[in-house]
Write a protein that holds these residues in place. Sequence first.
Motif, short mmCIF file in Angstrom:
data_model
loop_
_atom_site.label_atom_id
_atom_site.label_comp_id
_atom_site.label_asym_id
_atom_site.label_seq_id
_atom_site.Cartn_x
_atom_site.Cartn_y
_atom_site.Cartn_z
N LEU A 38 39.32 42.21 39.75
CA LEU A 38 40.71 41.92 39.42
C LEU A 38 41.23 40.74 40.25
O LEU A 38 42.01 39.92 39.74
CB LEU A 38 41.57 43.17 39.67
CG LEU A 38 41.30 44.36 38.74
CD1 LEU A 38 42.17 45.55 39.15
CD2 LEU A 38 41.57 43.99 37.29
N ARG A 39 40.81 40.67 41.50
CA ARG A 39 41.23 39.54 42.33
C ARG A 39 40.67 38.23 41.79
O ARG A 39 41.37 37.20 41.75
CB ARG A 39 40.74 39.76 43.77
CG ARG A 39 41.26 38.71 44.76
CD ARG A 39 40.48 38.77 46.07
NE ARG A 39 39.08 38.40 45.89
CZ ARG A 39 38.65 37.15 45.82
NH1 ARG A 39 39.52 36.13 45.90
NH2 ARG A 39 37.37 36.90 45.65
N ILE A 40 39.41 38.28 41.32
CA ILE A 40 38.80 37.08 40.74
C ILE A 40 39.55 36.65 39.48
O ILE A 40 39.77 35.46 39.24
CB ILE A 40 37.31 37.34 40.44
CG1 ILE A 40 36.54 37.54 41.74
CG2 ILE A 40 36.70 36.20 39.64
CD1 ILE A 40 35.09 37.94 41.53
N MET A 41 39.97 37.63 38.69
CA MET A 41 40.73 37.31 37.48
C MET A 41 42.00 36.55 37.81
O MET A 41 42.38 35.60 37.12
CB MET A 41 41.06 38.59 36.71
CG MET A 41 39.88 39.25 36.03
SD MET A 41 40.26 40.91 35.45
CE MET A 41 41.81 40.65 34.59
N MET A 42 42.66 36.96 38.89
CA MET A 42 43.92 36.32 39.26
C MET A 42 43.72 34.96 39.91
O MET A 42 44.66 34.18 40.04
CB MET A 42 44.70 37.23 40.23
CG MET A 42 45.18 38.53 39.60
SD MET A 42 46.37 38.30 38.25
CE MET A 42 45.32 38.61 36.81
N THR A 43 42.50 34.65 40.34
CA THR A 43 42.25 33.34 40.95
C THR A 43 41.92 32.26 39.91
O THR A 43 41.89 31.08 40.27
CB THR A 43 41.07 33.44 41.95
OG1 THR A 43 39.90 33.91 41.25
CG2 THR A 43 41.40 34.39 43.08
N ARG A 50 44.82 33.73 34.45
CA ARG A 50 46.03 34.34 35.01
C ARG A 50 47.26 34.02 34.15
O ARG A 50 48.10 34.89 33.90
CB ARG A 50 46.24 33.81 36.44
CG ARG A 50 47.45 34.44 37.13
CD ARG A 50 47.58 33.97 38.57
NE ARG A 50 47.82 32.54 38.67
CZ ARG A 50 46.97 31.67 39.19
NH1 ARG A 50 45.81 32.08 39.66
NH2 ARG A 50 47.27 30.38 39.25
N ARG A 51 47.34 32.79 33.67
CA ARG A 51 48.47 32.40 32.82
C ARG A 51 48.46 33.17 31.50
O ARG A 51 49.50 33.64 31.02
CB ARG A 51 48.42 30.90 32.56
CG ARG A 51 49.60 30.37 31.75
CD ARG A 51 49.60 28.87 31.68
NE ARG A 51 48.40 28.38 30.97
CZ ARG A 51 47.40 27.76 31.56
NH1 ARG A 51 47.42 27.56 32.88
NH2 ARG A 51 46.35 27.33 30.87
N MET A 105 32.07 32.13 31.74
CA MET A 105 32.08 30.66 31.71
C MET A 105 32.14 30.07 33.11
O MET A 105 31.74 28.93 33.33
CB MET A 105 33.27 30.15 30.88
CG MET A 105 33.05 30.22 29.38
SD MET A 105 34.28 29.26 28.47
CE MET A 105 35.81 29.93 29.11
N ARG A 106 32.67 30.85 34.06
CA ARG A 106 32.79 30.38 35.44
C ARG A 106 31.76 31.06 36.35
O ARG A 106 31.97 31.15 37.56
CB ARG A 106 34.21 30.62 35.94
CG ARG A 106 35.22 29.74 35.20
CD ARG A 106 36.63 30.26 35.36
NE ARG A 106 37.58 29.37 34.71
CZ ARG A 106 37.86 29.37 33.41
NH1 ARG A 106 37.25 30.24 32.62
NH2 ARG A 106 38.74 28.53 32.90
N ASN A 107 30.69 31.55 35.74
CA ASN A 107 29.55 32.14 36.47
C ASN A 107 29.92 33.39 37.26
O ASN A 107 29.34 33.67 38.30
CB ASN A 107 28.93 31.09 37.42
CG ASN A 107 28.37 29.90 36.67
OD1 ASN A 107 27.82 30.06 35.57
ND2 ASN A 107 28.50 28.72 37.26
N TYR A 108 30.93 34.14 36.76
CA TYR A 108 31.25 35.44 37.34
C TYR A 108 30.67 36.55 36.45
O TYR A 108 30.47 36.36 35.26
CB TYR A 108 32.76 35.63 37.47
CG TYR A 108 33.43 34.73 38.48
CD1 TYR A 108 33.20 34.90 39.84
CD2 TYR A 108 34.28 33.72 38.08
CE1 TYR A 108 33.81 34.07 40.78
CE2 TYR A 108 34.90 32.88 39.00
CZ TYR A 108 34.66 33.06 40.35
OH TYR A 108 35.26 32.26 41.26
N ARG A 109 30.45 37.70 37.04
CA ARG A 109 29.99 38.85 36.26
C ARG A 109 31.16 39.46 35.51
O ARG A 109 32.32 39.34 35.91
CB ARG A 109 29.35 39.89 37.17
CG ARG A 109 28.12 39.38 37.90
CD ARG A 109 27.44 40.49 38.68
NE ARG A 109 26.93 41.51 37.78
CZ ARG A 109 26.32 42.60 38.20
NH1 ARG A 109 26.16 42.83 39.50
NH2 ARG A 109 25.86 43.50 37.35
N GLY A 110 30.84 40.13 34.40
CA GLY A 110 31.88 40.73 33.58
C GLY A 110 32.52 41.94 34.24
O GLY A 110 32.06 42.45 35.26
#
Length: 465
Positions: A5-10, A15-16, A447-452
Amino acid sequence: MLEKLRIMMTIPELRRKIFLTLGLLAIYRIGFHIPLPMVSNTPMDSAGGGAGDFLEKVSLFAASDLRQLTIFGLGIMPYISASIILQLLGTTVPALAELKKEGQAGQKKINEYTRYLTVFICLVQSWIYLSVMLTASGPGGGNINPNFLNSTGTGLYLPWQLVAVAVMTCGSVFLMWLGEQIDEHGIGNGISLLIMAGILAQMPKALYELVRNMETQLTGLSRGQVGIETLILLFVLFIGVVVGVVFITLGQRKIPTQSAKFTRGRKVYGGTRQHLPLRINQAGVMPIIFASSLLMIPSVFFGLMAGLFETGGFVFKSLNLISLTMSDQASYLFNLLYVALIFFFCYFWTAITFNPKEISDNLRDSGTFIPGYRPGKRTTDYLEKVMVRITYVGAAFLSIVAIVPTIVYGSLGVPYSIAGFYGGTGLLIAVSVAFDLVQKIDSHLVMRNYRGLLEGAGGGTSPVV
């Protein structure tokens, strides 16, 4: 999960989109509680009987509460009706069928027709809906604001009725616009999120009613008493039903396909093996919506017909008995007809949305074939046979999910507002929309190389049958 969730907000773009979606959903919930100025703020339960049950059922997938006259009184149902009508016509009207084949340009034109049809349906439905609810308010206009009564004090002025129709039409069109804005600038499917928000908004009220009637002692699973063991059983049953819904929603039958080999110069192309995924629940939630709505019509119709005859007469008793039988959701006849209609609409909707001949032609045109089956008619017949078999499984599952609330309500005696969360339309919509939302968020993360957000989300790890 907190780290994700923190990664989502970064991520600024994600976030928008999330905050915009939450803001638009908040606007929808605020307008949901704004009544028409011509009526009182009290819920209109006086429609009663089968009509009240019908309004409560339809409210689940209308993203509204049809028992109250608000600016969003019709919810998103007119848009859904218009979309279904055009989808059905798309299989029978050649002009619409040609538009569907034109890709994005054709879909844009179909969306334009959908908006026009939505406005027309809004005008008709709002006028009928307003007339029914004002008639239910009684001869003294109990649900009408006294400042808007006509000179005789028995009804609403005609100009104010036209204003109410215009306001409700604009409210539904505004909700349609909100859904399109979420689609374009937010995250997830806008119309589905509006429906999901309306369903989840009923959960706090149901939980409060459950806790208020709960007893802090063992009751032996007595009907009508919610004790500690009843609460544990409800929790375990809810988890089990959700797991089953998730499994069947993501379940697929993967048919192996192979592309033909061809040589170009010194290189050999093609020959790769892939899979053609066929969903088990191809019809989605539509069979339950059609079946539940259709079963409510006889109850309302025969109830209104009974009111035309003398009370106590043979015709009145017969019509009233049919109305009561069709409105009793715990009766064997009601559930038997419910299951039969679900099976019928499953095959009906699958036959409309799934075209094995078109898929077979596309496979042949792309140089792909199913091993063991010649391209053309044999491939078409094989796809149709597979879809008939897996549709039977999907229809059986939908039938079980549809009658689980009735079983919980009849055996444990908990309020139906709580039992309704254990199956039926609401749970299927909520699970489907939640997975769609997770996949949309995962697309931004991957797309930003993060895990789902979930293991295997978006990775095609659906259960295979």
